[in-house]
Design a protein around this motif. Structure first.
Motif, PDB file in Angstrom:
ATOM      1  N   SER A 150      27.810 -15.709   9.161  1.00 40.55           N
ATOM      2  CA  SER A 150      29.223 -15.507   8.812  1.00 40.55           C
ATOM      3  C   SER A 150      30.199 -15.999   9.864  1.00 40.55           C
ATOM      4  O   SER A 150      31.372 -16.211   9.564  1.00 40.55           O
ATOM      5  N   ALA A 151      29.742 -16.147  11.101  1.00 44.24           N
ATOM      6  CA  ALA A 151      30.581 -16.615  12.215  1.00 44.24           C
ATOM      7  C   ALA A 151      31.853 -15.781  12.306  1.00 44.24           C
ATOM      8  O   ALA A 151      31.793 -14.558  12.321  1.00 44.24           O
ATOM      9  N   SER A 152      33.017 -16.424  12.327  1.00 41.49           N
ATOM     10  CA  SER A 152      34.273 -15.685  12.501  1.00 41.49           C
ATOM     11  C   SER A 152      34.851 -15.168  11.185  1.00 41.49           C
ATOM     12  O   SER A 152      35.889 -14.516  11.189  1.00 41.49           O
ATOM     13  N   GLY A 153      34.212 -15.462  10.067  1.00 40.66           N
ATOM     14  CA  GLY A 153      34.657 -14.904   8.799  1.00 40.66           C
ATOM     15  C   GLY A 153      35.511 -15.797   7.925  1.00 40.66           C
ATOM     16  O   GLY A 153      36.180 -15.320   7.014  1.00 40.66           O
ATOM     17  N   VAL A 154      35.478 -17.095   8.149  1.00 44.31           N
ATOM     18  CA  VAL A 154      36.273 -18.017   7.327  1.00 44.31           C
ATOM     19  C   VAL A 154      35.874 -17.902   5.853  1.00 44.31           C
ATOM     20  O   VAL A 154      36.721 -17.657   4.991  1.00 44.31           O
ATOM     21  N   LEU A 155      34.589 -18.048   5.555  1.00 37.65           N
ATOM     22  CA  LEU A 155      34.110 -17.910   4.175  1.00 37.65           C
ATOM     23  C   LEU A 155      34.153 -16.442   3.741  1.00 37.65           C
ATOM     24  O   LEU A 155      34.491 -16.141   2.599  1.00 37.65           O
ATOM     25  N   THR A 156      33.855 -15.546   4.655  1.00 33.24           N
ATOM     26  CA  THR A 156      33.828 -14.111   4.357  1.00 33.24           C
ATOM     27  C   THR A 156      35.133 -13.657   3.707  1.00 33.24           C
ATOM     28  O   THR A 156      35.126 -12.964   2.678  1.00 33.24           O
ATOM     29  N   LYS A 157      36.256 -14.023   4.295  1.00 28.05           N
ATOM     30  CA  LYS A 157      37.571 -13.609   3.785  1.00 28.05           C
ATOM     31  C   LYS A 157      37.815 -14.157   2.388  1.00 28.05           C
ATOM     32  O   LYS A 157      38.359 -13.468   1.522  1.00 28.05           O
ATOM     33  N   LYS A 158      37.396 -15.383   2.146  1.00 30.42           N
ATOM     34  CA  LYS A 158      37.599 -15.991   0.829  1.00 30.42           C
ATOM     35  C   LYS A 158      36.703 -15.329  -0.226  1.00 30.42           C
ATOM     36  O   LYS A 158      37.129 -15.107  -1.361  1.00 30.42           O
ATOM     37  N   VAL A 159      35.470 -14.993   0.153  1.00 33.40           N
ATOM     38  CA  VAL A 159      34.570 -14.299  -0.766  1.00 33.40           C
ATOM     39  C   VAL A 159      35.133 -12.919  -1.118  1.00 33.40           C
ATOM     40  O   VAL A 159      35.153 -12.509  -2.278  1.00 33.40           O
ATOM     41  N   LEU A 160      35.626 -12.203  -0.119  1.00 34.56           N
ATOM     42  CA  LEU A 160      36.211 -10.876  -0.365  1.00 34.56           C
ATOM     43  C   LEU A 160      37.383 -10.966  -1.331  1.00 34.56           C
ATOM     44  O   LEU A 160      37.562 -10.107  -2.199  1.00 34.56           O
ATOM     45  N   TRP A 161      38.192 -12.003  -1.187  1.00 37.59           N
ATOM     46  CA  TRP A 161      39.343 -12.173  -2.078  1.00 37.59           C
ATOM     47  C   TRP A 161      38.888 -12.447  -3.505  1.00 37.59           C
ATOM     48  O   TRP A 161      39.489 -11.976  -4.463  1.00 37.59           O
ATOM     49  N   ARG A 162      37.793 -13.176  -3.656  1.00 41.40           N
ATOM     50  CA  ARG A 162      37.333 -13.625  -4.972  1.00 41.40           C
ATOM     51  C   ARG A 162      36.442 -12.612  -5.691  1.00 41.40           C
ATOM     52  O   ARG A 162      36.391 -12.587  -6.919  1.00 41.40           O
ATOM     53  N   MET A 163      35.737 -11.765  -4.954  1.00 41.62           N
ATOM     54  CA  MET A 163      34.730 -10.916  -5.586  1.00 41.62           C
ATOM     55  C   MET A 163      35.332  -9.713  -6.309  1.00 41.62           C
ATOM     56  O   MET A 163      36.469  -9.312  -6.075  1.00 41.62           O
ATOM     57  N   HIS A 164      34.549  -9.141  -7.194  1.00 39.24           N
ATOM     58  CA  HIS A 164      34.915  -7.991  -8.015  1.00 39.24           C
ATOM     59  C   HIS A 164      35.257  -6.792  -7.124  1.00 39.24           C
ATOM     60  O   HIS A 164      34.636  -6.614  -6.074  1.00 39.24           O
ATOM     61  N   PRO A 165      36.218  -5.960  -7.532  1.00 46.97           N
ATOM     62  CA  PRO A 165      36.587  -4.794  -6.714  1.00 46.97           C
ATOM     63  C   PRO A 165      35.411  -3.848  -6.423  1.00 46.97           C
ATOM     64  O   PRO A 165      35.417  -3.149  -5.413  1.00 46.97           O
ATOM     65  N   ASP A 166      34.410  -3.819  -7.297  1.00 50.34           N
ATOM     66  CA  ASP A 166      33.264  -2.933  -7.091  1.00 50.34           C
ATOM     67  C   ASP A 166      32.087  -3.626  -6.399  1.00 50.34           C
ATOM     68  O   ASP A 166      31.036  -3.021  -6.216  1.00 50.34           O
TER      69      ASP A 166
END
Length: 190
Positions: free
Chosen positions: A62-78
């Motif tokens: 995940s490194a510094s979270g570049v992709l992480t933040k985008k995945v969190l924005w895109r994924m289902h609330p649950d």
């Protein structure tokens, strides 16, 4: 002829680039690039899955979270995202992402903690020891749900033989990234 100075990067962007460069120089076998993935590369990776059917997600490297933040924005609330990272310099940056759906796992991808509907990987497979990569591929294969998708990006096609041992895959080229990248969309063999 007069040259114009380039504008300064925003402080946060500058800090991200500086962090990547430092970590790459310190450990090029585990940090595969001197700069983070482009928005186009992240979007291409995320467009490979059906988000309405994806509730357990892993991100490897995940490194510094570049992709992480985008995945969190895109994924289902649950949905739940487990972000795996072994570099101690990147862990605090991931932990600073304020989202209850994120679980930062300070461990190797050799030790996946549960089954996943989708696994995103930013690991530099070709620069890692083969025994480690083999253990990671076994873990991904074992922990990917039967209908799940494993998305791996690389900078060269040399990992295709390795991926073919474990998965059926399709490749997508991403030119808007430095350097250009290949996204492998992998599924379990039937």
């Amino acid at each position: 002829m007069q040259t114009r100075a380039l504008p300064d990067l925003p402080k946060t962007t500058s800090n991200v680039y500086t962090s990547y460069i430092r970590q790459f120089l310190a450990s090029p076998r585990t940090v595969g690039s001197v700069i983070p993935s482009s928005a186009t590369l992240c979007r291409t990776m995320m467009n490979q899955i059906d988000w309405s059917e994806t509730f357990t997600i892993a991100e490897l490297g995940s490194a510094s979270g570049v992709l992480t933040k985008k995945v969190l924005w895109r994924m289902h609330p649950d949905a739940q995202l487990d972000a795996y990272e072994i570099n101690p310099q990147f862990i605090p940056q991931l932990q600073a992402i304020n989202n209850k759906r994120l679980n930062v796992v300070a461990a190797s991808a050799e030790q996946l903690i549960r089954p996943y509907d989708a696994i995103f990987s930013c690991l530099p497979l070709l620069s890692m020891p083969l025994r480690v990569v083999t253990r990671i591929m076994h873990q991904v294969q074992h922990n990917l749900s039967p209908q799940g998708t494993f998305i791996q990006f690389q900078y060269s096609p040399f990992s295709e033989k390795l991926l073919s041992r474990y998965f059926d895959w399709q490749r997508v080229m991403v030119l808007k990234n430095i350097p250009p990248a290949l996204v492998y969309v992998c599924t379990l063999r039937k």
